[in-house]
Design a protein around this motif. Structure first.
Motif, PDB file in Angstrom:
ATOM      1  N   ASN A  76       0.810  -1.220   0.000  1.00  0.00           N
ATOM      2  CA  ASN A  76       0.000   0.000   0.000  1.00  0.00           C
ATOM      3  C   ASN A  76       0.845   1.272   0.000  1.00  0.00           C
TER       4      ASN A  76
ATOM      5  N   TRP B  74       3.096   4.723  -3.924  1.00  0.00           N
ATOM      6  CA  TRP B  74       3.011   6.144  -3.572  1.00  0.00           C
ATOM      7  C   TRP B  74       4.399   6.778  -3.563  1.00  0.00           C
TER       8      TRP B  74
ATOM      9  N   THR C 169       0.453  -2.564  -7.038  1.00  0.00           N
ATOM     10  CA  THR C 169      -0.469  -2.222  -5.956  1.00  0.00           C
ATOM     11  C   THR C 169      -1.145  -3.495  -5.444  1.00  0.00           C
TER      12      THR C 169
ATOM     13  N   THR D  56      -7.748  -1.793   0.911  1.00  0.00           N
ATOM     14  CA  THR D  56      -8.342  -0.623   0.261  1.00  0.00           C
ATOM     15  C   THR D  56      -8.277   0.591   1.174  1.00  0.00           C
ATOM     16  N   GLN D  57      -8.632   0.417   2.450  1.00  0.00           N
ATOM     17  CA  GLN D  57      -8.605   1.518   3.412  1.00  0.00           C
ATOM     18  C   GLN D  57      -7.179   2.005   3.664  1.00  0.00           C
TER      19      GLN D  57
ATOM     20  N   ASP E 192      -4.590   1.783   1.660  1.00  0.00           N
ATOM     21  CA  ASP E 192      -4.008   2.422   0.494  1.00  0.00           C
ATOM     22  C   ASP E 192      -4.392   3.894   0.445  1.00  0.00           C
ATOM     23  N   GLU E 193      -5.623   4.180   0.736  1.00  0.00           N
ATOM     24  CA  GLU E 193      -6.085   5.569   0.737  1.00  0.00           C
ATOM     25  C   GLU E 193      -5.459   6.354   1.887  1.00  0.00           C
TER      26      GLU E 193
ATOM     27  N   GLY F 182      -1.625   6.682   1.516  1.00  0.00           N
ATOM     28  CA  GLY F 182      -1.348   7.582   0.408  1.00  0.00           C
ATOM     29  C   GLY F 182      -1.455   9.032   0.847  1.00  0.00           C
ATOM     30  N   SER F 183      -2.459   9.325   1.646  1.00  0.00           N
ATOM     31  CA  SER F 183      -2.629  10.691   2.159  1.00  0.00           C
ATOM     32  C   SER F 183      -1.445  11.094   3.029  1.00  0.00           C
TER      33      SER F 183
ATOM     34  N   GLN G 269       2.493  10.713  -8.779  1.00  0.00           N
ATOM     35  CA  GLN G 269       1.044  10.652  -8.544  1.00  0.00           C
ATOM     36  C   GLN G 269       0.379  11.934  -9.071  1.00  0.00           C
TER      37      GLN G 269
END
Length: 325
Positions: free
Chosen positions: A98, A102, A109, A306-307, A309-310, A313-314, A325
């Motif tokens: 994850n 980035w 991924t 999924t959670q 990765d978001e 990434g932030s 990105q």
């Protein structure tokens, strides 16, 4: 300034029954390779080797662990993803799946693997040697704030989750990521040896990766990056309470497979792993590590990935390290 906090994601155990796995009857007929993207001796390697031993007992064929290190986790994760999805290669995909993309290290991924099961979810920590002048995380951060760039840390490769644990914590506390310089390593085991040798001032692996050295009095635990106390070390201060930002971060370890693995094979591995995780032998092994039994099936694991990765990434963007990105 907005402070980015990545919290530990709690997974509820799925209500699996034997009937749910009735059609999952695929079995390997020859040796299976189990790829670990990190070095020997760390938590990922230790847990995976035990699972490989128990899978070997269950299926009656060898499960051979292969450490494929390098490229900040890219080499091993790529090997998992690109193998033939015939059931004869599986691997310990970790949370770095994850983060690597980035940082611009790879295009790989979590969508490029087949998630099977979550087996571990440890929070990061802050460990220093017994001779360290710092007796608390507050003292360490105050020194770093007043003397930026003089302290060094390690725990994994550049861009690995334990690096992100430190960089994210510094960012959340209003400090530049370079305030404490990162020294890359192949994993926690080698980073801890570097700490003992005086090569770095601190390491930020999972708390339990330092267990042997903590128990021997060679290492001091200054903080646990969680909002819940460690079962093994309940007195270690929690960053959620010690830091104004409330920063927390956990990693995770999975058993995953190459992309596009047929459902019957993936299902058979998930069923076998579920059976293993429920055994007394696995519970005793985890207790010996000072760790709880952790389980998440394929659906829960996909949601977790999924959670993460978001959220991660932030965080990578917030510390100014995102590329491409």
């Amino acid at each position: 300034m907005k402070r980015t906090i990545v919290s530990v994601v709690a997974l509820a155990a799925a209500a699996w029954t034997s009937a749910a796995y009735a059609a999952c009857d695929w079995k390997p007929e020859r040796p299976v390779s189990v790829i670990v993207p990190w070095g020997a001796g760390g938590t990922t390697d230790t847990n995976t080797r035990q699972l490989a031993t128990m899978l070997q007992q269950k299926f009656g064929v060898p499960f051979n662990v292969v450490n494929r290190t390098g490229g900040n986790g890219v080499v091993g994760h790529s090997a998992i993803s690109r193998a033939k999805p015939d059931g004869y290669t599986i691997g310990a995909a970790t949370v770095e799946i994850n983060t690597m993309h980035w940082f611009g290290l790879t295009d790989l991924t979590y969508n490029d693997i087949t998630p099977i099961a979550l087996i571990n979810q440890p929070a990061a920590s802050v460990l220093v040697s017994k001779d360290s002048p710092f007796g608390s995380l507050e003292e360490l951060l105050d020194h770093a704030r007043e003397n930026p760039g003089t302290l060094t840390a390690s725990g994994t490769a550049l861009g690995g989750i334990w690096h992100l644990a430190l960089a994210g914590m510094l960012n959340a506390e209003g400090l530049e990521a370079e305030t404490i310089r990162w020294v890359p390593s192949e994993g926690s085991a080698s980073a801890l040896q570097e700490l003992l040798a005086g090569g770095v001032d601190m390491v930020t692996p999972s708390l339990l990766e330092g267990k042997t050295l903590i128990d021997a009095g060679e290492v001091k635990a200054l903080a646990y990056m969680s909002d819940k106390p460690s079962e093994a070390y309940p007195d270690v201060p929690l960053t959620a309470k010690e830091l104004p930002s409330g920063w927390t971060l956990s990693a995770y370890t999975t058993i995953s497979a190459p992309a596009n693995m047929p459902e019957d094979i993936a299902c058979s591995y998930e069923a076998a792993l579920k059976d293993i995780v429920e055994t007394k032998e696995w519970a005793e092994f985890r207790a010996g590590l000072g760790a709880p039994v952790v389980w998440g099936g394929s659906k829960e694991l996909l949601d977790l990935m999924t959670q993460y990765d978001e959220g991660l990434g932030s965080t990578v963007k917030a510390i100014g390290m995102a590329k491409g990105q």
